[in-house]
Structure formats: C-alpha cells, structure tokens
Design an enzyme around this catalytic site. Sequence first.
Site, short mmCIF file in Angstrom:
data_model
loop_
_atom_site.label_atom_id
_atom_site.label_comp_id
_atom_site.label_asym_id
_atom_site.label_seq_id
_atom_site.Cartn_x
_atom_site.Cartn_y
_atom_site.Cartn_z
N LYS A 81 0.86 -1.19 0.00
CA LYS A 81 0.00 0.00 0.00
C LYS A 81 0.89 1.24 0.00
CE LYS A 81 -3.75 1.75 3.02
NZ LYS A 81 -4.50 1.42 4.26
N SER A 158 -9.35 0.77 3.30
CA SER A 158 -8.63 1.67 2.42
C SER A 158 -7.49 1.02 1.64
CB SER A 158 -8.04 2.82 3.24
OG SER A 158 -7.08 2.34 4.17
N SER A 182 -9.18 -1.59 7.47
CA SER A 182 -8.65 -1.31 6.13
C SER A 182 -7.80 -2.41 5.51
CB SER A 182 -7.85 0.00 6.15
OG SER A 182 -8.71 1.09 6.22
#
Lengths: 473, 66
Positions: A81, A158, A182
């Site tokens: 990420k 996310s 997330s």
Amino acid sequence: MSADLVTMPLLEAGRLIGSGALSPVTLVDACLDRIAAIDDRLRSYLLVIGDQARQQARIAEREIAAGRWRGPLHGIPYAVKDNHFTAGIRTCAASRLMLDFVPDETATVIRRLEAAGAILLGKLNTWEYGTGSGAVEFDLPFEPARNPWNTAHFTGGSSSGAGAAVAGGTAMFALGTDTGGSIRLPAAGCGVIGLKPTFGLVSRAGILPNCWSLDVAGPLTRTAEDAALVLRALAGHDPADPASVEVAAVDYLHDLHRGVRGLTIGLVRDLGEGGPPLMPDLRAGLERMAAVLETLGARVVEVRLPASLPAYKHVNSIINWSESFSIHEVDFLERRHLMGKALRDKMTTGFTVRAADYLAAQRQRRVLARATDALVRSVDALLLPCTTLTAPPIDAAEAVIAFTRDAVTSPFNVSGHPAMSIPTGFTAGGMPLNAQIVGRFFDEAMVLRIAAAYQAAAGWHTARPSVSFRKQP
Amino acid sequence: MTLTDDAIIEHAVRHGLPAPTPEEVAQLRILTLRAAASGQAIPRQTSKWVEPAPVFQVRALGGGTG
C-alpha cells in the site's frame, strides 16, 4: 501460464525457486506481464517499479545459484500500500499533497521482507492517506482500484489496491494497514485473506500514520499458509515503533495444519442492539463455515460481544478522527484545497471533536478492550461476520459508504486483538462472501490454524476471477 | 439549541481556518453534529479511576513484555 505462476502458493513457489526449478526472473516477469495485461482495468498500482524488480530478481537468481537461498520468500514478488515509505521511490498515499514526495527511509516491514529476499513490485492504490470517510469521491489524482471479481464493483478500503492485487494476481501477496478495518475490508470485498495482527506485533515505523493508537500493519494473501509465511517475516520488536511489543518469535507455520479438533469456537450471530442487518448470503456463508469447523471436530458455541457494534464504532470513530486530525492538522489548515473530499471531510470532523469526548473514548476503550478480552479468552477463537454487505457497485455511493460503516471490524481495533477476514464462498452474482476469525492477544497462530483447516476443507481460495476477460464498464 | 452560522464561523476562524463559505458552513454543521453525536454516545465512567487506554494498551492488558 503466467496466471498459474502468480497465483501459486508461496511455499510451493519458494520451494521451486530454492531448488532452481523456477527462476525469480520468470516469476517477476509473470507478475509484470499480468500487471501490463489487466491493471489498466484493476488500477491496483499507483507505481510499478518493473526495472528495479527485474534487477532484484536477477540478483536473487545469482544468489540462489550460488547456494545462498534465504528461505521461502526469496525471489517472491509482492507489493505494498502506498502509505509505506520506500527510500528513493515516490510514496504519495494517493494524495495531491504528496505527489512529489520521495522518502529517504524505508518502512521496517519492507526492510524485513527485503532481508527475507522478497522482491517489491511497486506501490498499491489506497484511499487518500490510507483513510477517509468511507466514500469514493472520484476526485483523487488516481482512479480508484476495481474489484477483480467484477470491475464495476468496489474493492473495499482503504487498502484497496492490495485487495485488488492479490485477488487479481498482480502481486503474489501484499501489505496493507488497518485502523478500523482497512486490511480486512478490501480482503473481504475481493475474496482473499486479510490479517490484522495484534496491535504492537508488526512495526508501523516508516508507514504514514493515520491514528497512532489504532493503526496496525499486516498481510493480504490468498491462503492462510501464505499469511503465516509472510507474518513470520514481518513480526518482531522494533524500537523505532513506540507501540511495538517484545514477544517471543513464533513460527506460524509450525502448528498451521494441526486442525481444529477439540477447539472451542465462539460464534457471534447477533451483532447486538443497533447492529446492522447481515446480508442473507453472508449469514449463510458464516453458518456454512461454522458447520464445516464442527464437522472437522471443533465445538461451536454461540456467544455475544460484550457491547453493541455502535458502542465500539463511536469509540473507534472519535479516536480515529481526533488522532488523524492531530497528525494532519498542518496540511488541513494550510493545504486542504489539495485534499480529496473524503479526507477533507474526515479532517473537518476531527477539527470539531472535543478533547473531553476523545478522552471519554479512550476511557471507554479500556472498558471495552477488557470485556472483549474476557470473551476471547473464554474460547479458542471467535467466528463472526466481517462485512454485512458484499462489495457493491462502485458508483452506488450509499452502498459503498455502508460497506465500511456497517462492517464488524472496528471492535478489534478498539480491543487490539488479531482478526482475519476469510472468504466463505460467492453470491449467485459471483461476488465474494466472507467471515472473520478473531484470536487472543498474540495468538495469530490459532487464527491461522483455524483458517487453514477451513480453507483445506472448503477450497474457496482456489477460485480465480476472470478479470482478463471482462470488459471495463 | 441551534448551532448558528456565526458560531461555526467563529470556531473555524479561532482555530486557524479562513472564514468558511456558506457551503463550507453547511458541511461543517453536518460534520460537527456527527462528531458531537458520536461523542455524546460514548458512556461516561462513573468511577474516577478508569484511566484512558494508553497507546500501548495491549501491553497494559498483559500481552507482551516490551
């Protein structure tokens, strides 16, 4: 061929690489070919570092040929990420505020994977700053990631690119972060494993903070075995992270295949007063999973969380809004015009939280964490829903918000317990179903063991999305 | 009690924001009320001895030693 290679179990790929039967160069090229073929539709990556990955693969190939095999992650391609700092490589967290930011440090978790020989392919899509309001506003400098099972659908966030990449085969595993769900939400939306370890087990040093007292880093993988292998490399005390806890090293592979006979699983069917309704397909998947575990010899007993879901969510929200605002206050005051609406709304909310409410939340958190811990310690693990909806169409704004808002993930950020989302099948329309396993503090081994037993019996992890044959809506 | 536009503008300006536009005032009202509702929904401790959870709360609850 390349799809078969990139979805191979990590241990199998590692064995082939270690024996010289598979070159890391071939494996990295297979991932890069897949990215080139489908990532214009998936949008799992914000940045691909193909040349660097190929160079690392050639180095790994030479090391292994010279007898210096580092273990089963040596030569395995993965991605992170884009809130993980990478020295010399842009880290922008999908934000206009950081489009030109090139850090001079690398996150501890990446350095640990480098030491194990894993090869970084690039930086994955995320909500701005790895956070937001739950909405997808289509106003960031990058298009949002798409769900490999249907590219018209939301991934969950996310760590949106991490879910898309692992499910779609553009990385063999991925790293994400989890403040209220997330890691688990995109894993649940995209039909892969998402493991939020115990707070403090995995270092967050070098990861853009979102909320100091709730943030956790962890892996998204196709199988429990893959997650065990990656977690073994990630876990361990790091003085650079003030929340890092010193616990004895665990080989999460050691008892992975011991099965569940004799274990007691606490099944949470009722989410309590004010809890959102659970979609019937997800309820059916949860019940099927409980039945499989019973068939394998576990004792399943019904339990209830010690507080309602909203009681946990209010605590999580107030802490998250407040700490996030404190972290990004200067950006908010000076450059908020560069923020997307979802981040700006979250910051604006944090701007208005009273100190008394923040402290009430942290006091209530202690009460909730103790009560939750008592429940988790009364059984070997909990089994409960992860999301209450499947991943909706990405343009269904209200459903996208509800996917995050109504999830059952934040109680275990509030409490700190390890929690994993795991696929439990598919809807008639082909979207992944999911459940959640929660363990005692630092007992990720038990969570992984239950997940491995279920996956071996149910086999959902062998299904592959046909993203390469779908048309972009 | 009504949260007036003037109160919202005064709070924003006092804490470092430029005077918000009418649209921003409307959004600030929505988000302020959301934050207040969450804050009010958290039960207050009747005991004065329940301290806020520390960042290291897992350690405080007996997990790990570092």
